[in-house]
Design a protein around this motif. Structure first.
Motif, PDB file in Angstrom:
ATOM      1  N   LYS A   1       8.357   6.544   6.487  1.00 14.70           N
ATOM      2  CA  LYS A   1       7.185   7.117   7.144  1.00 14.70           C
ATOM      3  C   LYS A   1       5.940   6.302   6.831  1.00 14.70           C
ATOM      4  N   LEU A   2       5.180   5.987   7.875  1.00 19.05           N
ATOM      5  CA  LEU A   2       3.878   5.320   7.698  1.00 19.05           C
ATOM      6  C   LEU A   2       2.815   6.344   8.131  1.00 19.05           C
TER       7      LEU A   2
ATOM      8  N   THR B   1      -1.519   1.113   9.233  1.00 17.79           N
ATOM      9  CA  THR B   1      -2.980   1.247   9.155  1.00 17.79           C
ATOM     10  C   THR B   1      -3.566   0.749   7.845  1.00 17.79           C
ATOM     11  N   THR B   2      -2.702   0.314   6.898  1.00 17.95           N
ATOM     12  CA  THR B   2      -3.221  -0.166   5.615  1.00 17.95           C
ATOM     13  C   THR B   2      -2.519  -1.483   5.246  1.00 17.95           C
TER      14      THR B   2
ATOM     15  N   ASP C   1       0.841  -0.815   3.858  1.00 17.46           N
ATOM     16  CA  ASP C   1       1.896  -0.552   4.844  1.00 17.46           C
ATOM     17  C   ASP C   1       2.336  -1.818   5.575  1.00 17.46           C
TER      18      ASP C   1
ATOM     19  N   ARG D   1       4.867  -2.936   3.284  1.00 19.57           N
ATOM     20  CA  ARG D   1       6.036  -2.049   3.349  1.00 19.57           C
ATOM     21  C   ARG D   1       6.913  -2.355   4.552  1.00 19.57           C
TER      22      ARG D   1
ATOM     23  N   GLU E   1       3.381  11.837   2.238  1.00 17.14           N
ATOM     24  CA  GLU E   1       3.648  11.035   1.060  1.00 17.14           C
ATOM     25  C   GLU E   1       2.453  10.928   0.112  1.00 17.14           C
TER      26      GLU E   1
ATOM     27  N   GLU F   1      -1.393   8.703   1.311  1.00 17.66           N
ATOM     28  CA  GLU F   1      -1.037   8.714   2.731  1.00 17.66           C
ATOM     29  C   GLU F   1      -2.231   8.203   3.532  1.00 17.66           C
ATOM     30  N   PRO F   2      -1.998   7.261   4.441  1.00 12.89           N
ATOM     31  CA  PRO F   2      -3.137   6.641   5.130  1.00 12.89           C
ATOM     32  C   PRO F   2      -3.983   7.651   5.898  1.00 12.89           C
ATOM     33  N   PRO F   3      -5.300   7.513   5.823  1.00  6.35           N
ATOM     34  CA  PRO F   3      -6.158   8.420   6.581  1.00  6.35           C
ATOM     35  C   PRO F   3      -6.005   8.175   8.071  1.00  6.35           C
TER      36      PRO F   3
END
Lengths: 262, 434
Positions: free
Chosen positions: A13-14, A65-66, A69, A72, B21, B42-44
């Motif tokens: 999951k992202l 978005t990061t 990630d 990842r 997560e 967890e990404p915003p």
């Protein structure tokens, strides 16, 4: 996927809402059978057991978005024979890709008191923008029947068969009256991939593109039709800039429409 | 897990069997707990920002995407906030159908948490898949309950994840009476299975734990709260919804992409969710749920977070009872949606999501375009309370191994059924010992 050992499956999951992973758990009648047919090595939401790769199949939910990630998805790609994106976020950038058309710093400042704590990229991008994706299941959320079709096809070693035609085909099959033609309701079903069973038209409302662009869509023609039918440009733009708005076909159509009116 | 220079560090990359997560960091110095915090990485997703500029007609579809497990909660709070701004109140038929849809969501969400996410903890197992190997009928009952909740959502909303029927003013289209009646038999089975669920969770060995909670929930004079009511707390708070932002404050902390809510007055934590709801609304449970609550062996009000699984099971009974009552009384609302005139205005609403109080506020312009949006999800309100609980738990278990401590902490956090995806609009555990 022949051989004696069970195929090794991982679910990642992202940035996302969890809804597409949940569709796997929503296969209530088949879930235990699936768990028996494959080794679910990594699926944080469902089990504590965490087994390292390599994996035969990785299902990836969510958009990138990061920086973390980005790393990842590269790592997931390295560990997985087959990488399948599940849902509009992973396949097209998701609703959160609306940030791509705005200033993210301003977004962060408007929500968080201490923007310096927040590390995020300026864009929300699909997994395929970073690594090779072998197969994409579209939808916001994905259809659990399509997920089952893909898993079944992989298990018996044939190509998954998902529709590439538009929502219009599903509408006609269901015998729905065309909302756009008969009632002048804005609908982007003619350029959206089928899979939902023409859900929204069945609820007397136009399609808003959950499944993303169909194969070879003609969005310019649809935009013209919508204009002729008196749909305000702003509404058409919002429909294109929606849950799969960062998909190339929808994005370029929206850009064109925006420029045409200046 | 690593040990360096006398500093003992435990890292658990991600918490499991929670939605979304994130992680946990524990710092121990000279055998004493120094600090504990939930690392929410967890990404915003920034919903409150990109809602600006969108039409109020799109808002329930967009806010649904905050959470795949409780999309209806986001739809209910958002449409009701906008209806408050427009000063319209849908009639009883629409309100009853919204409650039915919400019942479906609570049912699938609670069944998912009880059977698939939390039950394995009580058997020392890592997943429901493992549990199904030993007790297949138990897991199958949970899956079937979840399926009935999903069927109710599909009948009213077209699909269970991100349903499409809800709009400002009511529904795009309402189900026929015979479609609703067709669900009756399955709901009758679900009511029996829910009562069995209460018996099952009541038989589980709940760890002893006592905390001093300020429970916060909606309260309604005539019904168990879901879509309507005002805000009350076990500390005597009693406020209209519009005072929410004066009484509860959102704080931004460095280790979290989710904001943390506290009581504005004294900066203290509070509890929302099934346990808080039952503690404050026991008298409004319908008869079978009330009886199940009393026979569960739990003394209400209860301040043991591990009893959260019992509270969730009692609410499962409540949703089945309520669904049957509402279906029997169901008449297709006409018109399905209340007409309205758009104007510049501001409005707020709060409803009870499966995980607790969910507050929304919107300001819109005279074209029906969102100017500002504010969303306070239940898990963000519970984070501070989770950290406080961990502070109570950890000193008593410091002699245990790092792995055991991490396991206990995860179990404790799981009581809250945290939805991290919601709260960042995530859990990874680390223990640092020196």
């Amino acid at each position: 996927m022949a051989g004696d050992a069970k195929p090794r499956l991982a679910v990642f999951k992202l940035a996302s809402c969890d809804g597409c992973q949940l569709q796997m758990l929503n296969l209530e009648d088949e879930l235990l059978e699936i768990a028996g047919a494959v080794d679910i090595c990594y699926f944080l939401e469902a089990r504590s057991q965490v087994l390292d790769g390599p994996y035969d199949v990785a299902l990836v939910e969510g958009s990138v978005t990061t920086e973390h990630d980005v790393e990842r998805v590269r790592d997931i790609r390295r560990k997985s024979k087959m990488l399948i994106t599940i849902g509009a976020c992973a396949s097209a950038g998701g609703i959160q890709a609306l940030r791509n058309m705005h200033n993210v710093d301003e977004y962060t400042r408007s929500i968080y008191a201490n923007p310096s704590y927040i590390h995020t990229l300026s864009q929300s991008t699909p997994v395929a923008a970073h690594v090779t994706v072998d197969f994409a299941i579209n939808g916001c959320p994905i259809s659990k029947e399509q997920l089952l079709e893909v898993l079944t096809a992989l298990l018996i070693g044939r190509a998954p068969q998902l529709p590439t035609y538009s929502v219009c085909v599903e509408c006609k099959r269901k015998g729905n009256v065309c909302l756009l033609v008969a009632r002048g309701i804005a609908c982007i079903g003619p350029i959206t991939q089928a899979g939902c069973g023409a859900l929204c038209p069945g609820f007397n409302r136009g399609c808003f593109g959950c499944y993303g662009p169909m194969e070879s869509p003609n969005p310019d023609s649809l935009c013209q039709t919508l204009t002729v039918r008196g749909i305000p440009r702003a509404e058409t733009l919002r429909l294109l800039n929606g849950f799969t708005g960062w998909a190339e076909e929808f994005r370029s159509a929206a850009e064109k429409l925006e420029k045409a009116s200046i | 897990m690593t040990a360096t220079n006398g500093t003992r560090t435990i890292r658990l990359e991600s918490m499991t069997r929670v939605e979304g997560e994130g992680g946990l960091r524990i710092e121990v110095r000279d055998g004493r707990l120094q600090d504990v915090r939930l690392d929410i990485y967890e990404p915003p997703r920034m919903f409150e920002a990109f809602l600006r500029g969108r039409s109020i007609r799109e808002v329930p579809d967009i806010t649904a995407r905050i959470c795949g497990i409780c999309p209806v909660a986001y739809q209910m709070s958002s449409v009701q906030a906008i209806e408050a701004a427009l000063e319209i109140t849908p009639g009883p038929g629409i309100q009853a159908l919204r409650r039915l849809l919400y019942c479906g969501e609570w049912m699938q969400s609670h069944a998912l948490h009880i059977y698939l996410l939390q039950a394995p903890d009580f058997f020392g197992m890592e997943s429901a898949v493992e549990l199904a190997g030993k007790q297949p009928d138990l897991v199958r009952r949970g899956l079937e309950l979840k399926k009935v909740g999903n069927a109710l959502m599909e009948t009213i909303g077209g699909r269970s994840v991100h349903p499409v029927s809800v709009c400002v003013g009511g529904f795009w289209k309402v189900p026929r009476r015979n479609e609703m009646l067709a669900l009756r038999g399955r709901l009758e089975w679900a009511l029996k299975a829910s009562l069995e669920t209460v018996k099952f969770v009541s038989s589980l060995p709940l760890p002893e734990f006592k905390a001093n909670y300020e429970c916060v929930a909606l309260s309604h004079p005539r019904e168990y709260p879901m879509n309507a009511g005002h805000i009350v707390s076990s500390a005597g708070l009693d406020i209209p919804l519009k005072e929410f932002e004066q009484v509860f404050l959102e704080m931004h902390v460095a280790h979290s992409t989710a904001l943390h809510s506290v009581r504005a007055e004294h900066g203290s934590s509070y509890l929302v969710g099934p346990l808080a709801r039952i503690n404050l609304n026991l008298n409004h449970l319908p008869p079978a749920a009330r009886q199940a609550a009393e026979e569960s062996g739990i003394a209400w009000p209860c301040s043991n977070p591990y009893a959260g699984i019992v509270a969730r099971a009692v609410e499962l009974v409540m949703t089945c009872e309520e669904s049957l009552r509402l279906i029997d009384a169901y008449e297709e609302p006409e018109p399905p949606s209340l007409p309205y005139t758009v104007r510049a205005a501001e409005g707020c609403a709060a409803t009870e999501a499966p995980r607790g109080l969910l507050y929304h506020r919107y300001r819109i312009n005279d074209q029906g375009i969102v100017q500002t949006a504010r969303i306070v999800p239940p898990t963000a309100q519970n984070y501070r309370r989770m950290e406080d609980d961990l502070r109570l738990l950890i000193p008593g278990i410091l002699e245990q191994t790092d792995a055991e401590i991490v396991d206990e902490c995860e179990r404790l956090v799981r009581n809250y059924d945290p939805c991290i995806s919601c709260s960042t609009h995530a859990l990874r555990a680390r223990i640092v010992r020196s």
